[in-house]
Scaffold this motif. Sequence first.
Motif, PDB file in Angstrom:
ATOM      1  N   ARG A 346       0.831  -1.291   0.026  1.00 35.78           N
ATOM      2  CA  ARG A 346      -0.023  -0.090  -0.019  1.00 35.78           C
ATOM      3  C   ARG A 346       1.093   1.286  -0.019  1.00 35.78           C
ATOM      4  NH1 ARG A 346      -5.413  -0.773   2.189  1.00 35.78           N
ATOM      5  NH2 ARG A 346      -5.817  -2.928   1.885  1.00 35.78           N
ATOM      6  N   PRO A 348       1.984   4.190   1.787  1.00 35.19           N
ATOM      7  CA  PRO A 348       2.106   4.577   3.152  1.00 35.19           C
ATOM      8  C   PRO A 348       1.602   5.894   3.495  1.00 35.19           C
ATOM      9  CG  PRO A 348       4.480   4.767   2.136  1.00 35.19           C
ATOM     10  CD  PRO A 348       3.564   4.333   1.058  1.00 35.19           C
ATOM     11  N   GLY A 351      -2.822   4.882   1.915  1.00 36.24           N
ATOM     12  CA  GLY A 351      -3.217   3.538   1.854  1.00 36.24           C
ATOM     13  C   GLY A 351      -3.644   2.833   0.752  1.00 36.24           C
ATOM     14  N   GLU A 361       4.404   0.071   1.345  1.00 36.86           N
ATOM     15  CA  GLU A 361       4.579  -0.392   2.563  1.00 36.86           C
ATOM     16  C   GLU A 361       3.763  -1.788   2.628  1.00 36.86           C
ATOM     17  OE1 GLU A 361       3.759   0.463   7.332  1.00 36.86           O
ATOM     18  OE2 GLU A 361       2.560   1.597   5.844  1.00 36.86           O
ATOM     19  N   TRP A 363       1.614  -4.493   3.874  1.00 35.72           N
ATOM     20  CA  TRP A 363       0.362  -4.740   4.870  1.00 35.72           C
ATOM     21  C   TRP A 363      -0.098  -6.215   4.921  1.00 35.72           C
ATOM     22  CZ3 TRP A 363      -3.840  -0.562   4.934  1.00 35.72           C
ATOM     23  CH2 TRP A 363      -3.258   0.958   5.028  1.00 35.72           C
ATOM     24  N   THR A 385      -5.247  -1.412  11.211  1.00 33.84           N
ATOM     25  CA  THR A 385      -6.253  -0.369  10.682  1.00 33.84           C
ATOM     26  C   THR A 385      -7.656  -0.989  11.136  1.00 33.84           C
ATOM     27  OG1 THR A 385      -6.540  -2.008   8.646  1.00 33.84           O
ATOM     28  CG2 THR A 385      -4.932  -0.271   8.536  1.00 33.84           C
ATOM     29  N   TRP A 389      -6.000  -4.801   8.852  1.00 34.39           N
ATOM     30  CA  TRP A 389      -4.499  -4.975   8.415  1.00 34.39           C
ATOM     31  C   TRP A 389      -3.444  -4.320   9.298  1.00 34.39           C
ATOM     32  CZ3 TRP A 389      -3.756  -6.999   3.347  1.00 34.39           C
ATOM     33  CH2 TRP A 389      -4.880  -7.230   2.622  1.00 34.39           C
ATOM     34  N   ARG A 391      -0.007  -2.586   9.493  1.00 32.20           N
ATOM     35  CA  ARG A 391       0.853  -1.997   8.719  1.00 32.20           C
ATOM     36  C   ARG A 391       2.408  -2.511   9.189  1.00 32.20           C
ATOM     37  NH1 ARG A 391      -0.927   4.029   7.699  1.00 32.20           N
ATOM     38  NH2 ARG A 391       0.956   3.948   6.407  1.00 32.20           N
ATOM     39  N   SER A 392       3.087  -3.031   8.532  1.00 38.79           N
ATOM     40  CA  SER A 392       4.232  -3.649   8.789  1.00 38.79           C
ATOM     41  C   SER A 392       5.400  -2.555   9.187  1.00 38.79           C
ATOM     42  CB  SER A 392       4.737  -4.714   7.951  1.00 38.79           C
ATOM     43  OG  SER A 392       5.340  -3.941   6.650  1.00 38.79           O
TER      44      SER A 392
END
Length: 519
Positions: A346, A348, A351, A361, A363, A385, A389, A391-392
Motif C-alpha cells: 500500500r 504508506p 493506504g 509499505e 500490509w 487499521t 490490516w 501496517r508492517s
Amino acid sequence: MTTTSRTVSNLLQRWADERGDSEALRFGDLRLTWAELDERVRRLASALRAEGIGPGDRIAVLDLNHPSCVELSLACARIGAANAVVNFRLAPPEILYVINDARAQLLFVGPEFAAAADGLRDRMDTVRRVLHVGGDADEYEAFLGAHEPDTEPYDAQPDDCFVQLYTSGTTGFPKGAMLTHAGMLAHAANVAADFELTPDDVVQVAMPLFHVGGTSYAFVALAQGARIVMVRMPDPAALLDMIAAEKITHTFWVPALMAAMVAVPDASARDFSSMRAISYGASPMPLPVMRASLELFGPKLHQVYGMTEACGVVTSLGPEDHVDPAVAHRLVSAGTPISGVTIEVRDPATGETLGVDEPGEIWVRTEQLMSGYWQKPEATEAAITEDGWLRSGDGGHIDADGYIYVTDRIKDMIVSGGENVYPAEVERVLAEHPTVGDVAVIGVPDDRWGEVPKACVVAAAGATVDPDELLAYCREHLASFKCPKSVDVLDELPRNPTGKILKKDLRKPFWEGRDRRTV
C-alpha cells in the motif's frame, strides 16, 4: 470452530490422552512425556493461582532457554494470565523497563541473571516475588511440586493474550505485543500446513524464547504434537551434531548462526538426512552464506519473513526457488504468503493498494495478528487499521508472480532527488564484495539532492577496505542514483540487543541541526 478449540487452555490434554507415554520435550538430561508435561503445567497453574495470579495479570521470565518458560506460558493460558518474556540481551535499565511496563507480579529468573535481578529489585514497581529457576538455588521445581494439578481451566476467549513478547525497540522503548490464543494457534496451523509438520516430527528450538523464532516455533510443535528438542544457547557444532543424534526434522535458525555453522570444521561429515525443513530469517541472508548452506544441507532451506505482531512467519521462499537457476532473482525475495495470510503493498501515506512492482509499505491481514500493544492504544491504532490490516512498517513490492520483496523499513528509505533508494538493495550488493564483513547504508544530507546514500562498512577478517574500489563496484551493479556517494570504514556497527543495526545512531551525527523525518 468452538471457543475451546481456539484456545491454548487444553492444548496438552489431547496429546496426553492420545500419546501420554511418548516423549514431548527434551532439554539436556531432562525428558518429559506428554502426560508429564501436562501434569506439570496443571500444577504450575495451581501454583500461580495460589500466588494471586489471575485473569489479565502478567508474570515475567528473565532467563536463557529453559522448558519452564514454555510451561509458564501454557500455565498462564490455563488461568487467563500472560507471560511477558524478557529479552535477556537487554541492558539492566531496559530489562527494568520491560518488567515494569508489563506490570509483572512474579519474576522467574535464571542463574545467569540472578545478580542483575537483585540489583533491580527495589525498582520493580509491581513484582511481589522473584523465583529462581535452575542452578543450585532452584525454587521452581518446589514451587510447582507443592500444588495439586489444576482441574478447572479459565474460560479464555480466543482473543485473550497469554504471551507478551516485546518488539526490538530500534527507535525507542520496546512495545509489548499481545499474542493471543487464536493468533498463536492460527500461526501454528498455517506454518505446520506449509512446512508439512506432523506429530511424528522432531523440532529443534534453538532461538531465544523471548523471540517469536523461539516461543512461537515451540508452539508450532506443541500444537501439532511434535517432539521438541530445546537448547539453552545455540552452539553451532552442537546443533549440527544434534540433528543426527535426535533425528531432527525441522528447525529455525538466523543467518548469523548459519554463517558460523558452515564454518564448523568437517561440517559436511555430519548426517543431515533426517532434516526436511531448515527455516531461516529475522535478518538478511548474505548470498555467500546462502550458497554455502545450500551446499552443506542440500535443498531444504526455507527463507521466512515475519514479525512479532503476527506471531511469527507470514511468508516463505521454498526449497525449489533456492535451487532453480531460472528464478535465481527470487533468492533476494521473501517468497509468497503462507497459508492463512494475505499481503498487499500500500501507499504508506494514502493506504491505496499499489500495483505490480510498485514500491510501498507491506500490509498483512491474517488471524495470526496480535490483539495490540500492551497499554499503548495509540501505537495499536497506528499499526492495525479498522478493517484488520497490520501496517508492517517495511517497504517492499510484489512482482508479477506474487513474490514479495522486502526492501527496507519505511523510516530508513532514502529520498534522493525525488528517487526512492532502499538501503537493503544497496547493502546486498556491497555484502558481495570480498573485503566487506558488515555493512549498513544510510541517508546523509546533501545540498543538491536533499540526501544521498552513504555506506558504513566493517572490513572482513584479514581484509582492507578501499572506499574508492567499493564505490566503483557499486557503479557496476547499481543505478547511479542508488550508489553511495561516500564510504565510512568502522570497527563495528551499532546494534541493539537482538542484533539489529541501529541506523538512527549512524545517521545522528550527520543530521544534527537538520530536519529529517526518519531520524
